[in-house]
Design a protein around this motif. Structure first.
Motif, mmCIF file in Angstrom:
data_model
loop_
_atom_site.group_PDB
_atom_site.id
_atom_site.type_symbol
_atom_site.label_atom_id
_atom_site.label_comp_id
_atom_site.label_asym_id
_atom_site.label_seq_id
_atom_site.Cartn_x
_atom_site.Cartn_y
_atom_site.Cartn_z
ATOM 1 N N ILE A 15 -30.765 -19.671 34.806
ATOM 2 C CA ILE A 15 -29.430 -19.557 34.217
ATOM 3 C C ILE A 15 -29.329 -20.577 33.097
ATOM 4 C CG2 ILE A 15 -26.960 -19.804 34.647
ATOM 5 C CD1 ILE A 15 -27.456 -18.761 37.471
ATOM 6 N N ASP A 16 -28.845 -20.131 31.906
ATOM 7 C CA ASP A 16 -28.708 -21.043 30.767
ATOM 8 C C ASP A 16 -27.378 -21.788 30.829
ATOM 9 O OD1 ASP A 16 -26.779 -19.230 29.883
ATOM 10 O OD2 ASP A 16 -27.809 -18.742 28.008
ATOM 11 N N LEU A 17 -27.110 -22.626 29.829
ATOM 12 C CA LEU A 17 -25.900 -23.443 29.815
ATOM 13 C C LEU A 17 -24.625 -22.612 29.682
ATOM 14 C CD1 LEU A 17 -27.090 -26.436 27.584
ATOM 15 C CD2 LEU A 17 -26.911 -26.338 30.077
ATOM 16 N N LEU A 18 -24.735 -21.373 29.190
ATOM 17 C CA LEU A 18 -23.572 -20.496 29.057
ATOM 18 C C LEU A 18 -23.334 -19.659 30.306
ATOM 19 C CD1 LEU A 18 -24.130 -19.260 25.398
ATOM 20 C CD2 LEU A 18 -22.486 -20.972 26.199
ATOM 21 N N GLY A 19 -24.213 -19.780 31.309
ATOM 22 C CA GLY A 19 -24.052 -19.042 32.552
ATOM 23 C C GLY A 19 -24.669 -17.656 32.548
ATOM 24 N N ASN A 20 -25.526 -17.363 31.563
ATOM 25 C CA ASN A 20 -26.225 -16.079 31.536
ATOM 26 C C ASN A 20 -27.437 -16.142 32.452
ATOM 27 O OD1 ASN A 20 -24.707 -14.653 29.396
ATOM 28 N ND2 ASN A 20 -25.470 -16.335 28.142
ATOM 29 N N LEU A 21 -27.727 -15.038 33.112
ATOM 30 C CA LEU A 21 -28.879 -14.931 34.001
ATOM 31 C C LEU A 21 -30.065 -14.372 33.223
ATOM 32 C CD1 LEU A 21 -30.046 -14.937 36.943
ATOM 33 C CD2 LEU A 21 -29.287 -12.550 37.064
ATOM 34 N N PHE A 22 -31.206 -15.026 33.306
ATOM 35 C CA PHE A 22 -32.427 -14.591 32.641
ATOM 36 C C PHE A 22 -33.444 -14.190 33.704
ATOM 37 C CE2 PHE A 22 -30.205 -16.903 29.509
ATOM 38 C CZ PHE A 22 -30.623 -16.429 28.271
#
Length: 182
Positions: A15-22
């Motif tokens: 999960i990145d700093l913006l809360g997106n799941l990769f």
């Protein structure tokens, strides 16, 4: 939608700093991003072809070979464990400020936005082109500029992640990054 996406051996998540799941979509040779707010899934890195190419270019046009995992550092740079190529690949965090090798500093704000973005170029630079691509790698916007600041309007484009590239008069990419339309 993410719940109907055809993943092939998903092997790692972050999960990145913006809360997106990769998601490392290993056998599809891609890194996928899931917007947890909308449930939409996009390819953020890898073109689906097993191979090695694309360093310094747009991440979703690069070739990966069995990307096994993905991670982020404190600056939101993405690191891909490109297992088949025996390499760690870095996708620079394009949000905010990016220092170019030419000494030009680029600021993009606000980012995320509803579709209007301001680009500010600090330091010397020449005439250049700004090109915006959707997550399929299709060009959706292009403009030429030779000033220290420009504003672009992408209102009406679907919400999601877009990639930008700044290209000099000789056609050489000087920077790239991502824009997020909410």
């Amino acid at each position: 939608m993410a719940d109907s996406a055809e993943l092939n051996e998903p092997s790692g998540v972050a999960i990145d700093l913006l809360g997106n799941l990769f998601i490392s979509d290993s056998y599809n040779n891609r890194i996928r991003i899931v917007n947890l707010g909308t449930g939409m899934i996009y390819t953020i890195a890898g073109d689906g072809i097993s191979g090695f190419s694309g360093d310094g270019g747009i991440a979703n046009l690069a070739e990966l070979d069995y990307p096994e995992n993905v991670a982020f550092d404190a600056s939101d740079n993405m690191y891909i464990a490109d297992n088949g190529n025996n390499r760690i690949r870095k996708v620079s965090a394009p949000l905010g400020i990016k220092e170019l090798s030419s000494g030009v500093r680029v600021e993009v704000y606000p980012n995320p936005s509803s579709g209007v973005f301001a680009f500010s170029f600090l330091g010397s630079h020449e005439k250049a082109n700004l090109i915006i691509y959707n997550m399929l790698g299709e060009k959706v916007y292009s403009t030429q500029f030779n000033s220290n600041a420009i504003q672009i309007d992408l209102i009406g484009r679907p919400a999601g992640v877009y990639m930008y590239r700044v290209v000099n008069e000789n056609g050489e990419a000087v920077t790239n990054g991502k824009l997020i339309i909410q």
